[in-house]
Design a protein around this motif. Structure first.
Motif, PDB file in Angstrom:
ATOM      1  N   PRO A 176       0.815  -1.221   0.000  1.00  0.00           N
ATOM      2  CA  PRO A 176       0.000   0.000   0.000  1.00  0.00           C
ATOM      3  C   PRO A 176       0.843   1.264   0.000  1.00  0.00           C
ATOM      4  O   PRO A 176       1.783   1.393   0.782  1.00  0.00           O
ATOM      5  N   THR A 177       0.506   2.167  -0.913  1.00  0.00           N
ATOM      6  CA  THR A 177       1.137   3.478  -1.154  1.00  0.00           C
ATOM      7  C   THR A 177       2.505   3.381  -1.808  1.00  0.00           C
ATOM      8  O   THR A 177       3.065   4.404  -2.202  1.00  0.00           O
ATOM      9  N   ALA A 178       3.070   2.171  -1.954  1.00  0.00           N
ATOM     10  CA  ALA A 178       4.431   2.042  -2.487  1.00  0.00           C
ATOM     11  C   ALA A 178       4.428   2.129  -4.008  1.00  0.00           C
ATOM     12  O   ALA A 178       3.428   1.824  -4.659  1.00  0.00           O
ATOM     13  N   PRO A 179       5.534   2.536  -4.617  1.00  0.00           N
ATOM     14  CA  PRO A 179       5.631   2.539  -6.081  1.00  0.00           C
ATOM     15  C   PRO A 179       5.665   1.115  -6.618  1.00  0.00           C
ATOM     16  O   PRO A 179       5.751   0.146  -5.875  1.00  0.00           O
ATOM     17  N   LYS A 180       5.615   1.001  -7.936  1.00  0.00           N
ATOM     18  CA  LYS A 180       5.533  -0.315  -8.559  1.00  0.00           C
ATOM     19  C   LYS A 180       6.874  -1.036  -8.623  1.00  0.00           C
ATOM     20  O   LYS A 180       6.914  -2.253  -8.741  1.00  0.00           O
ATOM     21  N   ASP A 181       7.969  -0.280  -8.560  1.00  0.00           N
ATOM     22  CA  ASP A 181       9.256  -0.928  -8.837  1.00  0.00           C
ATOM     23  C   ASP A 181      10.055  -1.226  -7.571  1.00  0.00           C
ATOM     24  O   ASP A 181       9.931  -2.304  -7.005  1.00  0.00           O
ATOM     25  N   SER A 182      10.863  -0.290  -7.105  1.00  0.00           N
ATOM     26  CA  SER A 182      11.802  -0.568  -6.022  1.00  0.00           C
ATOM     27  C   SER A 182      11.389   0.169  -4.753  1.00  0.00           C
ATOM     28  O   SER A 182      11.188   1.384  -4.759  1.00  0.00           O
ATOM     29  N   PHE A 183      11.291  -0.586  -3.646  1.00  0.00           N
ATOM     30  CA  PHE A 183      10.964   0.009  -2.358  1.00  0.00           C
ATOM     31  C   PHE A 183      11.334  -0.975  -1.257  1.00  0.00           C
ATOM     32  O   PHE A 183      11.655  -2.146  -1.517  1.00  0.00           O
ATOM     33  N   LEU A 184      11.266  -0.491  -0.021  1.00  0.00           N
ATOM     34  CA  LEU A 184      11.642  -1.278   1.154  1.00  0.00           C
ATOM     35  C   LEU A 184      10.579  -1.082   2.232  1.00  0.00           C
ATOM     36  O   LEU A 184       9.992  -0.006   2.348  1.00  0.00           O
ATOM     37  N   VAL A 185      10.357  -2.125   3.048  1.00  0.00           N
ATOM     38  CA  VAL A 185       9.394  -2.054   4.150  1.00  0.00           C
ATOM     39  C   VAL A 185      10.095  -2.589   5.397  1.00  0.00           C
ATOM     40  O   VAL A 185      10.631  -3.707   5.388  1.00  0.00           O
ATOM     41  N   ALA A 186      10.083  -1.798   6.480  1.00  0.00           N
ATOM     42  CA  ALA A 186      10.766  -2.195   7.705  1.00  0.00           C
ATOM     43  C   ALA A 186       9.901  -1.852   8.914  1.00  0.00           C
ATOM     44  O   ALA A 186       8.823  -1.289   8.794  1.00  0.00           O
ATOM     45  N   ASN A 187      10.404  -2.191  10.093  1.00  0.00           N
ATOM     46  CA  ASN A 187       9.679  -1.908  11.326  1.00  0.00           C
ATOM     47  C   ASN A 187       9.772  -0.435  11.684  1.00  0.00           C
ATOM     48  O   ASN A 187      10.879   0.140  11.717  1.00  0.00           O
ATOM     49  N   LEU A 188       8.624   0.165  11.980  1.00  0.00           N
ATOM     50  CA  LEU A 188       8.574   1.585  12.292  1.00  0.00           C
ATOM     51  C   LEU A 188       9.425   1.945  13.523  1.00  0.00           C
ATOM     52  O   LEU A 188      10.211   2.913  13.457  1.00  0.00           O
ATOM     53  N   PRO A 189       9.346   1.223  14.652  1.00  0.00           N
ATOM     54  CA  PRO A 189      10.176   1.607  15.820  1.00  0.00           C
ATOM     55  C   PRO A 189      11.668   1.597  15.514  1.00  0.00           C
ATOM     56  O   PRO A 189      12.417   2.464  16.006  1.00  0.00           O
ATOM     57  N   TYR A 190      12.113   0.639  14.711  1.00  0.00           N
ATOM     58  CA  TYR A 190      13.538   0.545  14.396  1.00  0.00           C
ATOM     59  C   TYR A 190      13.980   1.737  13.553  1.00  0.00           C
ATOM     60  O   TYR A 190      15.043   2.343  13.814  1.00  0.00           O
ATOM     61  N   ILE A 191      13.179   2.107  12.571  1.00  0.00           N
ATOM     62  CA  ILE A 191      13.548   3.249  11.717  1.00  0.00           C
ATOM     63  C   ILE A 191      13.554   4.540  12.527  1.00  0.00           C
ATOM     64  O   ILE A 191      14.453   5.381  12.375  1.00  0.00           O
ATOM     65  N   LEU A 192      12.555   4.715  13.400  1.00  0.00           N
ATOM     66  CA  LEU A 192      12.521   5.915  14.231  1.00  0.00           C
ATOM     67  C   LEU A 192      13.743   5.993  15.143  1.00  0.00           C
ATOM     68  O   LEU A 192      14.308   7.077  15.352  1.00  0.00           O
ATOM     69  N   SER A 193      14.188   4.852  15.659  1.00  0.00           N
ATOM     70  CA  SER A 193      15.319   4.858  16.593  1.00  0.00           C
ATOM     71  C   SER A 193      16.641   5.155  15.899  1.00  0.00           C
ATOM     72  O   SER A 193      17.522   5.788  16.490  1.00  0.00           O
ATOM     73  N   VAL A 194      16.803   4.718  14.655  1.00  0.00           N
ATOM     74  CA  VAL A 194      18.095   4.909  13.976  1.00  0.00           C
ATOM     75  C   VAL A 194      18.135   6.205  13.164  1.00  0.00           C
ATOM     76  O   VAL A 194      19.224   6.711  12.873  1.00  0.00           O
ATOM     77  N   SER A 195      16.972   6.727  12.785  1.00  0.00           N
ATOM     78  CA  SER A 195      16.954   7.946  11.966  1.00  0.00           C
ATOM     79  C   SER A 195      16.612   9.184  12.777  1.00  0.00           C
ATOM     80  O   SER A 195      16.777  10.306  12.280  1.00  0.00           O
ATOM     81  N   HIS A 196      16.095   8.986  14.022  1.00  0.00           N
ATOM     82  CA  HIS A 196      15.746  10.089  14.918  1.00  0.00           C
ATOM     83  C   HIS A 196      14.712  11.035  14.296  1.00  0.00           C
ATOM     84  O   HIS A 196      14.724  12.245  14.568  1.00  0.00           O
ATOM     85  N   VAL A 197      13.836  10.477  13.451  1.00  0.00           N
ATOM     86  CA  VAL A 197      12.737  11.256  12.882  1.00  0.00           C
ATOM     87  C   VAL A 197      11.703  11.501  13.973  1.00  0.00           C
ATOM     88  O   VAL A 197      11.525  10.684  14.893  1.00  0.00           O
ATOM     89  N   ALA A 198      10.991  12.631  13.873  1.00  0.00           N
ATOM     90  CA  ALA A 198      10.051  13.014  14.938  1.00  0.00           C
ATOM     91  C   ALA A 198       8.915  12.018  15.102  1.00  0.00           C
ATOM     92  O   ALA A 198       8.391  11.846  16.203  1.00  0.00           O
ATOM     93  N   GLY A 199       8.525  11.344  14.031  1.00  0.00           N
ATOM     94  CA  GLY A 199       7.416  10.395  14.141  1.00  0.00           C
ATOM     95  C   GLY A 199       6.880  10.032  12.771  1.00  0.00           C
ATOM     96  O   GLY A 199       7.415  10.447  11.726  1.00  0.00           O
ATOM     97  N   PRO A 200       5.821   9.238  12.734  1.00  0.00           N
ATOM     98  CA  PRO A 200       5.244   8.835  11.442  1.00  0.00           C
ATOM     99  C   PRO A 200       4.622  10.025  10.727  1.00  0.00           C
ATOM    100  O   PRO A 200       4.205  11.000  11.363  1.00  0.00           O
ATOM    101  N   ASN A 201       4.564   9.932   9.402  1.00  0.00           N
ATOM    102  CA  ASN A 201       3.976  11.025   8.619  1.00  0.00           C
ATOM    103  C   ASN A 201       2.730  10.596   7.840  1.00  0.00           C
ATOM    104  O   ASN A 201       2.194  11.382   7.069  1.00  0.00           O
ATOM    105  N   VAL A 202       2.284   9.357   8.026  1.00  0.00           N
ATOM    106  CA  VAL A 202       1.082   8.861   7.346  1.00  0.00           C
ATOM    107  C   VAL A 202       0.278   8.048   8.351  1.00  0.00           C
ATOM    108  O   VAL A 202       0.851   7.315   9.173  1.00  0.00           O
ATOM    109  N   ASP A 203      -1.058   8.190   8.292  1.00  0.00           N
ATOM    110  CA  ASP A 203      -1.941   7.385   9.133  1.00  0.00           C
ATOM    111  C   ASP A 203      -2.955   6.701   8.224  1.00  0.00           C
ATOM    112  O   ASP A 203      -3.712   7.370   7.505  1.00  0.00           O
ATOM    113  N   LEU A 204      -2.930   5.354   8.210  1.00  0.00           N
ATOM    114  CA  LEU A 204      -3.857   4.572   7.404  1.00  0.00           C
ATOM    115  C   LEU A 204      -5.091   4.241   8.229  1.00  0.00           C
ATOM    116  O   LEU A 204      -4.972   3.774   9.374  1.00  0.00           O
ATOM    117  N   ILE A 205      -6.269   4.446   7.651  1.00  0.00           N
ATOM    118  CA  ILE A 205      -7.520   4.319   8.403  1.00  0.00           C
ATOM    119  C   ILE A 205      -8.485   3.438   7.633  1.00  0.00           C
ATOM    120  O   ILE A 205      -8.749   3.675   6.442  1.00  0.00           O
TER     121      ILE A 205
END
Length: 883
Positions: free
Chosen positions: A679-708
């Motif tokens: 969902p929401t990904a392009p047709k060709d190349s992309f990656l899917v990982a665990n949200l807590p792990y990405i937040l911890s290593v990238s120090h991003v403020a938080g998620p930017n999309v909410d699926l409902i």
């Protein structure tokens, strides 16, 4: 062929008006179905042209020598009638970009520059702004570049041109999405070979003034003229519009010889639409063809109701010297009249059916009606003549045999002796097996003149299944009915009427089996079409949900996160079933910048739809479980797996932007699954990982999309959320709007709509066939019924023989349609699997439509019982006994 018997042939049509009317109506139904398909598809070709052209934001590009020529030719081309807009533009490259973030420096690699003049965003729209504006005081950054640099409107960034060490400081005035980067930066001019392999994602859009003042030293500057064509020139279907566009383009190029060589992006889009149009017509006609053929068989079935009367008349005519040619001539004239009358009924019926179903196309003009009418008339004449000639020759042979006092020699037909039914089924299974194993499917030839490639092969499996199943049923149906009747209790000594009725039906196995085959094939046509259409509708929704992400999606402003207050507001909105947070960012795999999605594997399946077909080698549930169990796990797209030779368990090192330092860090991940679509990904190349792990290593403020996901009206829920979170700058979209935008290869022609029309014809023909069988049974057994009444049987008892046979026929037909229709639908979905995006995991079952089919058969049986009683009450039984 002689026409000496023309007067008695015409009198026969008038005398047996009921049978004649039945033949006309049956042929008219087949022709109406065919005409509605042809009218719908032909009339919608212009709609396909408009749809294809509307999705091209940059029609023409032409490479020129310098800025002066670009400005001069843009003015000249813009003045040509048929060109709505022409502007000079330029493209170039930059070697790097920087953005100072407090004490750290965010950097980005090389990218491309698009220079545009004032007023460019009018008819020309190769990009759209997310925030900010195009202003002469600064530049607009593409979303990936702004994300990499962590730049917002008003920030100052530096662009490094070529090999120079210093950067040109420029203010950011907006952030945009490049909609057609592959077109804007495609190679042009002599030696160009189409779009680059990897269209640039890091793009700077610069006003022409800033480009000349600060960026003129950029390498690989290419001056161009960008133009849009007046859509009024694109008349007719995509192929016709493509030809008219080519003529217009050549006219413009000849006007400026040696100065202008146009790369026509609009022509490419029309070429794809022309391929889709041809492919769509082939699919629609193939889906409707079985119904047309069976309806024509129904007409012949109706014609055979008078075989005995025809035989007696022909025997009398032969005593007066009538020859085979005379009989054939009279039958041909009868067929011509029946076919012409059926055509006169079919064309208005087709137009009315399209209007009532709201499928009448805008492009259905007089020319389309004339062409369709001529084709339908030819089919109608062929059907009428074929039915009458076939009956005439059949009765002629019977009359000759009767006059000689010899019973005709009963020989098995050639197809039965050669076992063509078995051969057809074996080949069908073999072709279908090859389709499943190799993934072969119908494709369209990419030449300028679109033609179907592999079409015969692709449709060979279902076509041979139709033929083989029909012939096999003709071979064994009578034996099956007879065997079933023999297993029933004997009627002798029984006080119940049912065994006697079933034994009576068993002695009429030929008539019963023939009707069961005919009605069963009609119903299987409806079942296969209903299953295919329901699966297509299901995948259309799945495609929209895959593109959007869920029923409702809330997205943060660029380069920001969804705040806790926004997430809490969304979570408390009435009508929500589940929500799941998602982070959309970017990461480098080697030198490739790819989309990275951080998800919560435990909750995402409740807020969106994850099909097993999205993943390779495992189900959706097991893949998400594997991701959840490994904190540093990552799902890698199939294309990236192939490009980098990865496998499950492999270590993959990604470069992620650290928000705290502004620098890219190398982070270790381990491959735990292969994903084809997400969902929401392009047709060709992309990656899917665990949200807590990405937040911890990238120090991003938080998620930017909410699926409902919601059980209420998605549009209403989205509107309610939008009003509540408007102050945060978040945007809200819903699947209702996405459905109107999402398209697969055939949505330019409404498969769902035309399928509903064909399903309606299938229901009507099933009712008609059931009633016709009861009527023919009453005619064929009128002497038996008259005898029963003469010896004291009640009319209701006599009528029970008819509805018993009708019930047997209906049950056999329903059983046949369930099996054959399901197999045919499975074949069609498999062969046309690339029509579905994403491919279905299983067939969708339209229970409402299937219930209507069963109700139609039951209604036909009830109507036939009522008609039989009415006919018996009015019948002259004494006359029947004297025959």
């Amino acid at each position: 062929m002689s026409f000496l018997l023309l007067p008695p042939a015409l009198r026969s049509l008038k005398h047996r008006w009921a049978r004649t009317l039945t033949e006309v109506v049956a042929i008219a139904a087949a022709l109406a179905l065919l005409a509605s398909i042809l009218l719908f598809v032909s009339g919608n070709l212009s709609a396909m042209t408009r749809s294809a052209a509307s999705r091209v934001p940059l029609d023409w590009q032409a490479s020129v020598a310098d800025q002066q020529m670009a400005q001069s030719l843009a003015g000249k081309v813009g003045a040509v009638p048929g060109v709505t807009e022409a502007k000079p533009a330029a493209t170039a490259n930059f070697s790097g970009a920087t953005h100072q973030l407090g004490g750290s420096l965010a950097t980005a690699g090389s990218g491309s520059i698009l220079a545009i003049p004032p007023g460019y965003l009018g008819q020309l729209r190769p990009f759209h702004l997310l925030t900010g504006r195009v202003d002469s005081s600064g530049v607009v950054l593409s979303q990936p570049l702004a994300s990499t640099l962590q730049a917002q409107v008003g920030d100052m960034v530096g662009l490094r041109l070529g090999t120079q060490s210093t950067s040109a400081p420029i203010t950011v005035t907006g952030i945009a999405v490049m909609d057609v980067s592959e077109l804007v930066f495609q190679p042009l001019g002599v030696g160009a070979s189409g779009a680059p392999a990897a269209p640039p994602t890091q793009v700077v859009i610069a006003p022409m003034g800033i480009f000349q003042q600060q960026l003129a030293a950029a390498p690989n500057v290419q001056w161009e003229v960008h133009a849009q064509v007046n859509r009024a020139l694109l008349v007719g279907g995509p192929a016709d519009a493509q030809q008219k566009l080519a003529t217009f383009r050549h006219t413009v190029e000849r006007t400026y010889p040696g100065e202008l060589s146009i790369a026509d992006n609009l022509d490419a889009a029309l070429g794809v639409a022309a391929e889709q149009a041809l492919y769509g017509q082939a699919i629609f006609i193939f889906l409707a063809l079985p119904g047309v053929i069976i309806a024509l068989w129904l007409a012949y079935y109706a014609a055979t109701s008078g075989a005995d009367d025809e035989r007696r008349e022909l025997a009398l005519l032969r005593t007066r010297g009538a020859l085979r040619a005379d009989v054939a001539g009279g039958a041909a004239v009868q067929g011509i009249l029946i076919g012409a009358l059926a055509t006169l009924i079919a064309l208005p019926a087709a137009v009315l059916a399209l209007s009532l179903s709201r499928l009448a196309p805008d492009g259905m003009g007089g020319g389309t009606l004339v062409r369709t009418g001529a084709m339908v008339l030819l089919v109608g004449l062929a059907a009428g003549i074929g039915a009458r000639l076939g009956l005439a020759m059949l009765t002629y042979r019977a009359a000759v045999a009767g006059s000689r006092g010899k019973a005709p020699v009963a020989r098995r037909p050639l197809w039965a002796r050669l076992y063509l039914d078995v051969v057809a089924l074996v080949i069908s299974a073999a072709v279908f097996g090859v389709d499943r194993v190799t993934g072969l499917s119908a494709v369209v030839n990419p030449d300028s003149n679109p033609t179907l490639a592999l079409s015969l092969y692709s449709f060979l499996a279902p076509a041979l299944l139709w033929i083989g199943a029909t012939l096999l049923l003709v071979r064994i149906a009578s034996r099956m009915v007879s065997a079933g009747a023999r297993r029933l209790p004997a009627a002798q000594g029984s006080n119940r009427l049912l065994p006697f009725l079933m034994q009576s039906a068993g002695r009429r196995t030929r008539s019963v089996s023939r009707a069961a085959i005919l009605i069963g094939l009609l119903l299987s046509f409806g079942v296969s079409l209903g299953l295919f259409s329901a699966t297509y509708d299901q995948q259309g929704i799945a495609d929209a949900r895959l593109t959007l992400g869920s029923d409702v999606v809330v997205t943060a402003p660029p380069n920001s996160a969804l705040g806790s207050s926004t997430l809490n507001t969304v979570a408390t909105t009435p009508g929500l079933q589940a929500t799941s947070k998602l982070l959309h960012t970017y990461a480098y795999v080697g030198p490739d910048l790819q989309d990275l999605y951080g998800i919560d594997p435990a909750s995402i399946a409740r807020s969106t739809q994850l099909r097993d077909s999205y993943f390779t080698g495992a189900s959706a549930a097991s893949t998400l479980k594997a991701l959840q169990q490994r904190r540093d796990g990552v799902l890698v797209s199939a294309e990236t797996i192939k490009d980098y030779g990865l496998a499950n368990g492999d270590l993959v090192r990604l470069r992620l932007l650290d928000a705290s330092t502004g620098q890219y860090r190398v982070i270790d991940f381990h491959v735990v699954g292969i994903v084809k679509e997400f969902p929401t990904a392009p047709k060709d190349s992309f990656l899917v990982a665990n949200l807590p792990y990405i937040l911890s290593v990238s120090h991003v403020a938080g998620p930017n999309v909410d699926l409902i996901s919601t059980n209420a009206n998605p549009h209403a829920v989205a509107a309610q959320i939008q009003s509540a979170v408007a102050s945060s700058g978040a945007t809200v979209r819903d699947i209702t709007g996405q459905l109107a935008l999402t398209s697969s290869s055939l949505t330019a022609v409404s498969l769902a709509g035309i399928s509903r029309l064909e399903e309606g014809f299938g229901i009507a023909l099933a009712v008609a066939a059931t009633v016709l069988f009861a009527g023919l049974t009453s005619i064929e057994r009128r002497r038996e019924f008259a005898t029963m009444v003469a010896i004291g049987a009640r009319l209701r008892t006599v009528a029970s023989f008819v509805w018993t046979e009708t019930t047997v026929v209906s049950l056999l037909a329903l059983a046949l349609s369930a099996v054959l229709g399901s197999v045919l639908a499975l074949m069609l979905v498999t062969i046309l699997t690339h029509v579905f995006d994403p491919p279905p995991d299983a067939l969708a079952v339209p229970w409402t439509f299937l219930g209507l089919l069963v109700a139609a058969v039951v209604a036909g049986a009830v109507v036939s019982a009522v008609m039989t009683l009415s006919v018996l009450r009015r019948a002259d039984l004494a006359a029947a006994l004297r025959e």
